[in-house]
Design a protein around this motif. Structure first.
Motif, short mmCIF file in Angstrom:
data_model
loop_
_atom_site.label_atom_id
_atom_site.label_comp_id
_atom_site.label_asym_id
_atom_site.label_seq_id
_atom_site.Cartn_x
_atom_site.Cartn_y
_atom_site.Cartn_z
N ARG A 19 9.14 9.33 -7.18
CA ARG A 19 7.69 9.05 -6.62
C ARG A 19 6.76 8.27 -7.53
N ARG A 181 13.09 -6.07 5.02
CA ARG A 181 12.24 -5.07 4.57
C ARG A 181 12.67 -4.09 3.69
N HIS A 182 13.85 -3.93 3.42
CA HIS A 182 14.82 -3.10 2.38
C HIS A 182 14.22 -3.63 1.16
N HIS A 184 11.56 -5.51 0.17
CA HIS A 184 10.41 -5.36 -0.13
C HIS A 184 10.13 -3.84 -0.78
N SER A 185 10.99 -2.81 0.07
CA SER A 185 10.76 -1.67 -0.44
C SER A 185 11.39 -1.51 -1.91
N ARG A 186 12.39 -2.37 -2.35
CA ARG A 186 12.99 -2.22 -3.78
C ARG A 186 11.95 -2.99 -4.52
N ALA A 188 8.81 -2.93 -4.51
CA ALA A 188 7.74 -1.98 -4.62
C ALA A 188 8.02 -1.10 -5.96
N MET A 189 9.08 -1.02 -6.13
CA MET A 189 9.81 0.21 -7.16
C MET A 189 10.16 -0.65 -8.56
N VAL A 209 5.10 -7.74 -2.28
CA VAL A 209 5.25 -6.69 -1.32
C VAL A 209 4.60 -6.88 -0.09
N LEU A 211 4.81 -4.84 2.96
CA LEU A 211 5.06 -3.70 3.46
C LEU A 211 3.72 -2.82 3.72
N LEU A 214 1.88 -0.63 1.01
CA LEU A 214 2.46 -0.81 -0.15
C LEU A 214 2.13 -2.25 -0.99
N ARG A 217 1.32 -2.73 -4.52
CA ARG A 217 2.56 -2.37 -5.32
C ARG A 217 3.33 -3.61 -5.82
#
Length: 325
Positions: A19, A181-182, A184-186, A188-189, A209, A211, A214, A217
């Motif tokens: 997190r 979308r996946h 974009h989640s990566r 963000a990390m 990103v 999303l 987010l 991020r």
């Protein structure tokens, strides 16, 4: 001393640590849980900007219930002085913990081993329990410590026959919305995202990103080129330039065939994210250029599957690089 349940609690702390990524930079993303009599008394992860540390957050939640409890933390509590507050080793010692189960000794020479020594001197029984989820949660920090560079994830979105575009260069969209979308989640990390110069000049990708919740991020944007970079994006002259990225712990590479090949040939890829769409292109542009492989035997047993899932009609597979100790 290893006790039943220690591995499970430490793995849970590793999940908390995720997190903190990438907001904890320049500090590592650490997770901590305080348990007494089988019940969680406090938990925490490194906050934005690197402070407060995970252990400090968990101890603040636990309060007096930390006395006689066990601390599970993914990284050795810090022991080097800071103007921003007391060390975690001192906080843990003052809390009168009974035990501390630590995932990894801190490679930072300012702490390395001294945090553990301080706990032992305070009467805390310390166990170091090296777990794969812990190493995974600290991958960026460990890469910087060992190699002097960020942890690199190479993302490829291909057809079933390994193409990333038609022969004329058209590539939008090979994969579907769920896969995008996946991605974009990566993003963000990641601390930073990189594309090749040709990709930038041809597609002008936003590299952000998109999303809900987010968008803030979005990572730092980089382009692999020896030419002057356009506004709002930084130029890196060669893949080895990632060693100069300072506090970047996680780099996400979305380049074309030549950029992907350059990072692989330079032995700079730690994780491979492959998105495969159920389409055949035929005479299209291949996902990889020449990576300098002259011996087929060297191509085997170098990657291990760490995740695999269906994303709509597309297939996502993550591979981790197998490296010698």
């Amino acid at each position: 001393m290893y006790l039943h349940g220690d591995a499970e609690w430490l793995d849970a702390a590793a999940r908390l640590a995720i997190r903190a990524r990438p907001l904890s930079r320049p500090n590592p993303s650490v997770g901590a849980i305080i348990v007494r009599d089988g019940r969680v008394q406090g938990r925490g992860w490194t906050k934005a900007g690197g402070r407060p540390h995970a252990e400090a957050v968990a101890l603040a939640q636990a309060g007096p219930n930390a006395a006689g409890a066990t601390l599970y933390t993914t990284l050795e509590p810090c022991a080097h002085a800071s103007p921003r507050g007391p060390t975690c080793a001192d906080l843990c010692s003052a809390a009168e913990l009974k035990r501390a189960v630590i995932g990894l000794e801190d490679p930072d020479p300012r702490t390395a081993g001294s945090g553990i020594a301080r706990l032992v001197a305070a009467g805390v029984a310390v166990t170091v329990l090296d777990r794969p989820p812990v190493r995974s949660s600290l991958a960026g920090y460990l890469c910087r410590a060992r190699y002097g560079r960020p942890h690199v994830t190479l993302k490829l979105a291909t057809s079933l026959d390994g193409c990333i575009a038609l022969e004329n260069g058209e590539s939008r969209w090979i994969t579907g919305e769920d896969a995008r979308r996946h991605v974009h989640s990566r993003r963000a990390m990641a601390d930073a995202i990189l594309v090749g110069g040709e990709t930038w000049r041809t597609d002008r990708p936003s590299l952000d990103v998109r999303l809900p919740g987010l968008k803030a991020r979005s990572p730092r944007r980089l382009v692999l080129t020896r030419k002057a970079a356009p506004g709002g994006i930084e130029a890196i002259g060669s893949p080895s330039g990632i060693h100069q990225l300072g506090d970047v712990q996680y780099l996400y590479v979305e380049g074309g065939a030549q950029t992907a090949a350059a990072f692989l040939q330079g032995d700079l890829v730690d994780t491979l994210h492959l998105y495969q769409a159920p389409v055949l292109i035929g005479a299209g542009r291949q996902a990889l250029g020449d990576i300098g492989l002259s011996d087929l035997a060297a191509a085997h047993e170098r990657w291990a599957v760490s995740d695999s899932r269906q994303l709509g009609s597309d297939r996502f597979t993550a591979y981790e690089r197998i490296r010698s100790a």
